[in-house]
Design a protein around this motif. Sequence first.
Motif, PDB file in Angstrom:
ATOM      1  N   ALA A  42       0.824  -1.207   0.000  1.00 29.96           N
ATOM      2  CA  ALA A  42       0.000   0.000   0.000  1.00 29.96           C
ATOM      3  C   ALA A  42       0.860   1.258   0.000  1.00 29.96           C
ATOM      4  CB  ALA A  42      -0.933  -0.006   1.205  1.00 29.96           C
ATOM      5  N   GLN A  43       2.098   1.144   0.465  1.00 30.51           N
ATOM      6  CA  GLN A  43       3.007   2.287   0.456  1.00 30.51           C
ATOM      7  C   GLN A  43       3.708   2.464  -0.884  1.00 30.51           C
ATOM      8  OE1 GLN A  43       5.509   1.530   4.020  1.00 30.51           O
ATOM      9  NE2 GLN A  43       4.674   3.444   4.790  1.00 30.51           N
ATOM     10  N   GLY A  44       3.499   1.540  -1.816  1.00 29.48           N
ATOM     11  CA  GLY A  44       4.099   1.668  -3.133  1.00 29.48           C
ATOM     12  C   GLY A  44       5.482   1.072  -3.259  1.00 29.48           C
ATOM     13  N   VAL A  45       5.956   0.344  -2.230  1.00 27.97           N
ATOM     14  CA  VAL A  45       7.267  -0.294  -2.288  1.00 27.97           C
ATOM     15  C   VAL A  45       7.096  -1.805  -2.370  1.00 27.97           C
ATOM     16  CG1 VAL A  45       8.414   1.568  -1.049  1.00 27.97           C
ATOM     17  CG2 VAL A  45       7.509  -0.386   0.227  1.00 27.97           C
ATOM     18  N   THR A  46       8.100  -2.476  -2.930  1.00 26.36           N
ATOM     19  CA  THR A  46       8.099  -3.928  -3.044  1.00 26.36           C
ATOM     20  C   THR A  46       9.192  -4.485  -2.149  1.00 26.36           C
ATOM     21  OG1 THR A  46       7.304  -3.876  -5.333  1.00 26.36           O
ATOM     22  CG2 THR A  46       8.452  -5.875  -4.615  1.00 26.36           C
ATOM     23  N   TRP A  47       8.815  -5.333  -1.193  1.00 29.23           N
ATOM     24  CA  TRP A  47       9.802  -5.903  -0.276  1.00 29.23           C
ATOM     25  C   TRP A  47      10.790  -6.766  -1.052  1.00 29.23           C
ATOM     26  CZ3 TRP A  47      10.313  -4.487   4.716  1.00 29.23           C
ATOM     27  CH2 TRP A  47       9.250  -3.801   5.304  1.00 29.23           C
ATOM     28  N   CYS A  48      12.063  -6.514  -0.829  1.00 30.52           N
ATOM     29  CA  CYS A  48      13.146  -7.239  -1.498  1.00 30.52           C
ATOM     30  C   CYS A  48      13.982  -7.914  -0.406  1.00 30.52           C
ATOM     31  CB  CYS A  48      13.985  -6.263  -2.327  1.00 30.52           C
ATOM     32  SG  CYS A  48      15.474  -6.974  -3.057  1.00 30.52           S
ATOM     33  N   TYR A  49      13.747  -9.222  -0.195  1.00 31.22           N
ATOM     34  CA  TYR A  49      14.416  -9.959   0.876  1.00 31.22           C
ATOM     35  C   TYR A  49      15.701 -10.589   0.346  1.00 31.22           C
ATOM     36  CZ  TYR A  49      10.031  -9.527   3.448  1.00 31.22           C
ATOM     37  OH  TYR A  49       8.930  -9.035   4.097  1.00 31.22           O
ATOM     38  N   VAL A  50      16.817 -10.285   1.003  1.00 32.40           N
ATOM     39  CA  VAL A  50      18.114 -10.856   0.626  1.00 32.40           C
ATOM     40  C   VAL A  50      18.797 -11.390   1.882  1.00 32.40           C
ATOM     41  CG1 VAL A  50      18.495  -9.491  -1.456  1.00 32.40           C
ATOM     42  CG2 VAL A  50      19.169  -8.557   0.741  1.00 32.40           C
ATOM     43  N   ARG A  51      19.346 -12.586   1.775  1.00 33.92           N
ATOM     44  CA  ARG A  51      20.020 -13.209   2.910  1.00 33.92           C
ATOM     45  C   ARG A  51      21.194 -12.356   3.369  1.00 33.92           C
ATOM     46  NH1 ARG A  51      19.555 -17.002   6.931  1.00 33.92           N
ATOM     47  NH2 ARG A  51      18.444 -18.387   5.488  1.00 33.92           N
ATOM     48  N   TYR A  52      21.281 -12.087   4.668  1.00 41.42           N
ATOM     49  CA  TYR A  52      22.402 -11.318   5.208  1.00 41.42           C
ATOM     50  C   TYR A  52      23.709 -12.074   5.011  1.00 41.42           C
ATOM     51  CZ  TYR A  52      25.631  -9.170   8.468  1.00 41.42           C
ATOM     52  OH  TYR A  52      26.740  -8.575   9.017  1.00 41.42           O
ATOM     53  N   ASN A  53      24.709 -11.350   4.526  1.00 43.84           N
ATOM     54  CA  ASN A  53      26.044 -11.912   4.350  1.00 43.84           C
ATOM     55  C   ASN A  53      27.040 -10.794   4.622  1.00 43.84           C
ATOM     56  OD1 ASN A  53      28.526 -12.911   3.392  1.00 43.84           O
ATOM     57  ND2 ASN A  53      27.511 -14.223   1.895  1.00 43.84           N
ATOM     58  N   ALA A  54      27.762 -10.907   5.713  1.00 45.78           N
ATOM     59  CA  ALA A  54      28.657  -9.828   6.133  1.00 45.78           C
ATOM     60  C   ALA A  54      29.839  -9.665   5.189  1.00 45.78           C
ATOM     61  CB  ALA A  54      29.163 -10.086   7.551  1.00 45.78           C
ATOM     62  N   GLU A  55      30.266 -10.743   4.539  1.00 42.69           N
ATOM     63  CA  GLU A  55      31.501 -10.705   3.752  1.00 42.69           C
ATOM     64  C   GLU A  55      31.251 -10.618   2.247  1.00 42.69           C
ATOM     65  OE1 GLU A  55      34.257 -10.363   5.292  1.00 42.69           O
ATOM     66  OE2 GLU A  55      33.388 -10.676   7.275  1.00 42.69           O
ATOM     67  N   GLY A  56      30.427 -11.517   1.727  1.00 45.46           N
ATOM     68  CA  GLY A  56      30.291 -11.629   0.279  1.00 45.46           C
ATOM     69  C   GLY A  56      29.028 -11.002  -0.268  1.00 45.46           C
ATOM     70  N   LYS A  57      28.892 -11.071  -1.590  1.00 45.31           N
ATOM     71  CA  LYS A  57      27.733 -10.531  -2.271  1.00 45.31           C
ATOM     72  C   LYS A  57      26.578 -11.521  -2.233  1.00 45.31           C
ATOM     73  CE  LYS A  57      30.320  -7.633  -5.519  1.00 45.31           C
ATOM     74  NZ  LYS A  57      30.631  -7.370  -6.946  1.00 45.31           N
ATOM     75  N   VAL A  58      25.367 -10.985  -2.249  1.00 48.69           N
ATOM     76  CA  VAL A  58      24.156 -11.792  -2.318  1.00 48.69           C
ATOM     77  C   VAL A  58      23.360 -11.314  -3.526  1.00 48.69           C
ATOM     78  CG1 VAL A  58      22.039 -12.489  -1.151  1.00 48.69           C
ATOM     79  CG2 VAL A  58      24.117 -12.096   0.175  1.00 48.69           C
ATOM     80  N   ARG A  59      22.929 -12.250  -4.348  1.00 45.99           N
ATOM     81  CA  ARG A  59      22.244 -11.878  -5.594  1.00 45.99           C
ATOM     82  C   ARG A  59      20.733 -11.949  -5.431  1.00 45.99           C
ATOM     83  NH1 ARG A  59      24.498 -13.733 -11.279  1.00 45.99           N
ATOM     84  NH2 ARG A  59      25.866 -12.032 -10.613  1.00 45.99           N
ATOM     85  N   PHE A  60      20.076 -10.903  -5.939  1.00 49.50           N
ATOM     86  CA  PHE A  60      18.619 -10.886  -6.054  1.00 49.50           C
ATOM     87  C   PHE A  60      18.279 -10.823  -7.537  1.00 49.50           C
ATOM     88  CE2 PHE A  60      14.618  -8.528  -6.506  1.00 49.50           C
ATOM     89  CZ  PHE A  60      13.779  -9.297  -5.713  1.00 49.50           C
ATOM     90  N   ASN A  61      17.456 -11.760  -7.999  1.00 52.25           N
ATOM     91  CA  ASN A  61      17.073 -11.817  -9.406  1.00 52.25           C
ATOM     92  C   ASN A  61      15.719 -11.139  -9.587  1.00 52.25           C
ATOM     93  OD1 ASN A  61      19.325 -13.287 -10.563  1.00 52.25           O
ATOM     94  ND2 ASN A  61      18.584 -15.047  -9.403  1.00 52.25           N
TER      95      ASN A  61
END
Length: 332
Positions: A42-61
């Motif tokens: 309702a606020q116009g945003v889309t939740w984008c959940y990404v696994r926390y990783n302190a060191e490396g990159k995490v990919r969201f497709n």
Amino acid sequence: MKKSIYILFLVITTAVCFVSCNDEWKEEQFVQMASFKSNPTAQGVTWCYVRYNAEGKVRFNLPIIMSGSTANAKNRTIHIGLDPDTLARLNQEQYGHRQELYFRQLDNKYYTMPQTVDVPAGVSTVTVPVDFKLGDLDQADKWVLPLQILNDASYDYQANPNKYYRRTMLRITPFNDYSGEYGGTLYKIFLEGDTEPLTLNTYRTFVVDDKTIFLYAGIRDIDYLDRKKYKVFIRFTNDNIDIQKKKLEVWSDNPDNKFKLGAAQSYYTRDEAWDAKLPYLKHVYTTLFLSYEFEDYTTIPGQRLKYKVEGTLSMQRDLNTLIPDEDQQIQW
């Protein structure tokens, strides 16, 4: 005789119409347009959940779809860019002039992504790889990555003109095994001198690291201006209190709120159960028991309101085990 001719005429007419209808669907019925696949709140945003990783990159497709009644007919190159103007309008619509409550645009040091993505002929859905590195991102702020599908007469596609298809406001949300939204009806907040507790239906918790989350003391949430002064950090340990319960370490990073632990030991439990009707669906239940006290020194200038908090927060996380990627199993 006349009746037979009439029946034959009807059969031939019906057959011609049937063939015509089938042929009709061989042609594109609509304009094929490029769209994001996202579900705005309702606020116009889309939740984008990404696994926390302190060191490396995490990919969201991030999915992009070529809409239409037939398959995509040719190779296309979709152009993607930032959309700060739409984010600014969204903030204005949601919060007016309260800029301290605005969604904040994610700095480019926290992500990398291509500016274009190819859609081959015969393919209608592709994904844009967005690589996040969010190790030190403070979740006390509301981070958004505003994106749009760019449109130009020289491009080999048309962007969908609909606001929520051409644009997506990704609400960046790192998660770990313990973060998320908890039910809070048994989480009781007592103001000194009162016998009736304050409660909220839900409490959202935020990532600090793999084993630590934080929430806000009392009834505060992410839209309270003074929220950063009332963070309550919760670390999950492997120290057993008994067979089911494990110890929680609980503290605050602000000495001014006079935070202290309550008389009861804070702990958590984790349980799993398979769904009774859907054999591939696993339910993971996390329950926190918290006991602490703090003082609110910002709501009423010059006064300190003393609170005692004690009770349980509970969260159910559902996992679709048919999906091989564990992080993608979660049904948010």
